[in-house]
Design an enzyme around this catalytic site. Sequence first.
Site, PDB file in Angstrom:
ATOM      1  N   ASN A 147      -1.516  54.358  19.240  1.00 28.95           N
ATOM      2  CA  ASN A 147      -2.656  54.209  18.280  1.00 28.95           C
ATOM      3  C   ASN A 147      -3.524  53.260  18.973  1.00 28.95           C
ATOM      4  O   ASN A 147      -2.969  51.747  18.717  1.00 28.95           O
ATOM      5  CB  ASN A 147      -2.120  53.823  16.970  1.00 28.95           C
ATOM      6  CG  ASN A 147      -2.841  53.422  15.947  1.00 28.95           C
ATOM      7  OD1 ASN A 147      -4.316  53.663  16.224  1.00 28.95           O
ATOM      8  ND2 ASN A 147      -2.507  52.563  14.925  1.00 28.95           N
TER       9      ASN A 147
ATOM     10  N   LYS B  65      -6.011  51.914  17.673  1.00 26.67           N
ATOM     11  CA  LYS B  65      -6.889  51.334  16.435  1.00 26.67           C
ATOM     12  C   LYS B  65      -8.383  51.080  16.691  1.00 26.67           C
ATOM     13  O   LYS B  65      -9.120  52.149  17.595  1.00 26.67           O
ATOM     14  CB  LYS B  65      -6.080  49.873  16.419  1.00 26.67           C
ATOM     15  CG  LYS B  65      -4.633  50.053  16.077  1.00 26.67           C
ATOM     16  CD  LYS B  65      -4.050  48.929  15.527  1.00 26.67           C
ATOM     17  CE  LYS B  65      -2.580  49.118  15.353  1.00 26.67           C
ATOM     18  NZ  LYS B  65      -1.698  48.152  14.799  1.00 26.67           N
TER      19      LYS B  65
ATOM     20  N   HIS C 123      -1.504  54.485   7.316  1.00 23.58           N
ATOM     21  CA  HIS C 123      -1.197  53.185   8.173  1.00 23.58           C
ATOM     22  C   HIS C 123      -1.354  51.877   7.311  1.00 23.58           C
ATOM     23  O   HIS C 123      -2.086  51.969   6.496  1.00 23.58           O
ATOM     24  CB  HIS C 123      -2.082  53.268   9.458  1.00 23.58           C
ATOM     25  CG  HIS C 123      -1.602  52.138  10.552  1.00 23.58           C
ATOM     26  ND1 HIS C 123      -1.815  50.691  10.158  1.00 23.58           N
ATOM     27  CD2 HIS C 123      -0.920  52.373  11.661  1.00 23.58           C
ATOM     28  CE1 HIS C 123      -1.343  50.156  11.236  1.00 23.58           C
ATOM     29  NE2 HIS C 123      -0.743  50.989  12.200  1.00 23.58           N
TER      30      HIS C 123
ATOM     31  N   GLU D 148      -2.479  49.274   7.938  1.00 21.41           N
ATOM     32  CA  GLU D 148      -3.773  48.623   7.959  1.00 21.41           C
ATOM     33  C   GLU D 148      -4.897  49.222   6.993  1.00 21.41           C
ATOM     34  O   GLU D 148      -5.558  48.717   6.291  1.00 21.41           O
ATOM     35  CB  GLU D 148      -4.377  48.331   9.368  1.00 21.41           C
ATOM     36  CG  GLU D 148      -3.620  47.608  10.094  1.00 21.41           C
ATOM     37  CD  GLU D 148      -3.550  47.817  11.841  1.00 21.41           C
ATOM     38  OE1 GLU D 148      -4.250  48.748  12.203  1.00 21.41           O
ATOM     39  OE2 GLU D 148      -2.802  47.226  12.262  1.00 21.41           O
TER      40      GLU D 148
ATOM     41  N   GLU E 280       7.266  51.738   9.905  1.00 22.26           N
ATOM     42  CA  GLU E 280       6.630  50.661  10.442  1.00 22.26           C
ATOM     43  C   GLU E 280       6.588  49.529   9.397  1.00 22.26           C
ATOM     44  O   GLU E 280       5.816  49.244   8.611  1.00 22.26           O
ATOM     45  CB  GLU E 280       5.039  50.655  10.620  1.00 22.26           C
ATOM     46  CG  GLU E 280       4.890  52.031  11.680  1.00 22.26           C
ATOM     47  CD  GLU E 280       3.500  51.903  12.476  1.00 22.26           C
ATOM     48  OE1 GLU E 280       3.452  51.718  13.660  1.00 22.26           O
ATOM     49  OE2 GLU E 280       2.362  52.074  11.480  1.00 22.26           O
TER      50      GLU E 280
ATOM     51  N   GLY F 134       1.975  44.068  15.010  1.00 23.80           N
ATOM     52  CA  GLY F 134       0.963  43.479  15.778  1.00 23.80           C
ATOM     53  C   GLY F 134       1.301  41.783  16.000  1.00 23.80           C
ATOM     54  O   GLY F 134       0.551  40.955  15.971  1.00 23.80           O
TER      55      GLY F 134
ATOM     56  N   SER G  39       5.291  46.494  17.178  1.00 29.73           N
ATOM     57  CA  SER G  39       5.850  45.486  18.273  1.00 29.73           C
ATOM     58  C   SER G  39       6.552  46.106  19.227  1.00 29.73           C
ATOM     59  O   SER G  39       7.386  45.588  19.871  1.00 29.73           O
ATOM     60  CB  SER G  39       6.285  44.042  17.687  1.00 29.73           C
ATOM     61  OG  SER G  39       5.357  43.447  17.083  1.00 29.73           O
TER      62      SER G  39
HETATM   63  P1  PGA Z   1       1.921  47.407  17.148  1.00 31.68           P
HETATM   64  O1  PGA Z   1       1.094  48.299  16.200  1.00 31.68           O
HETATM   65  O2  PGA Z   1       2.556  48.053  18.171  1.00 31.68           O
HETATM   66  O3  PGA Z   1       0.829  46.594  17.909  1.00 31.68           O
HETATM   67  O4  PGA Z   1       2.670  46.240  16.352  1.00 31.68           O
HETATM   68  C1  PGA Z   1       1.851  49.406  15.816  1.00 31.68           C
HETATM   69  C2  PGA Z   1       1.166  50.154  14.900  1.00 31.68           C
HETATM   70  O5  PGA Z   1       0.200  49.421  13.926  1.00 31.68           O
HETATM   71  O6  PGA Z   1       1.116  51.212  14.698  1.00 31.68           O
END
Ligand code: PGA
Length: 252
Positions: A9, A11, A94, A96, A166, A172, A211
């Site tokens: 992903n 983003k 997601h 976010e 997640e 992140g 992460s």
């Molecule tokens: P990250 O994000 O690997 O940067 O922690 C995972 C995600 O948001 O799918």
Amino acid sequence: MRQTIVMGNWKMNGLTEKVKSLISDVSRETNSTSTNVVVIPPYPYLALVRSLLVNTPICLGAQSVSEFQQGAYTGEISADMLADVGCQYVLVGHSERRQLFAEDNATVARKFKQAVEYGLTPVLCIGETLEAREQNKTIQIVVSQIQAVIDLCGIEALNQSVIAYEPVWAIGTGKTATPEQAQAVHQAIRGWLTEKNLEIGQQIRILYGGSVNGSNAQSIFSMPDVDGGLIGGASLKAHEFVTICHSFDTTD
Ligand code: PGA
């Protein structure tokens, strides 16, 4: 055996040159993996990435989709359009989107429904905040996030979907769940689904995200109920992402 998947992903990252070099490196170096690889670029690059993926086994996904079908919804992208430009997968819910764009469980369920109606595979993202984990509410939260989809679409709709667990506190942050923490939640989700529908519970792919990187992927993927990963930051670095894509090849 469930088919393993690793999804990148991106983003809101990457301009044309970055997109081209990333796809070129990733496609060259994931040829031999038995894992399904999916890349999820920002909307404006979907068509470009699709053209770069011709003659590769890598699939294309989108980061979100409108809950509406068509019409006067300025700025929205429909499931029909995503299918039309070659997407096979789409993320829904997601964290976010849930946190920054106020998508609640009902909105996410409507997006899921649109995806299924147009033949896309929705990747239902679920997860708890740190606060909820500390209050021992993890399972309650993730189950309610799935239940909202079942209420609107029926359990059979899950047949055509993937779940991505997640934990919000791991996205992140560099703070990944331990393999045991991930396994405990994945197992609980699978157990809960199995009670509702044996086949769906056993067949559905549950990915871990938060992460994941080239160094920790293998230990997380070695867990019996972890069927792959949804990768954010590390999916922008070709070498890291390729290492993650190959991690299942060495866990058996
Ligand atoms: P990250 O994000 O690997 O940067 O922690 C995972 C995600 O948001 O799918």
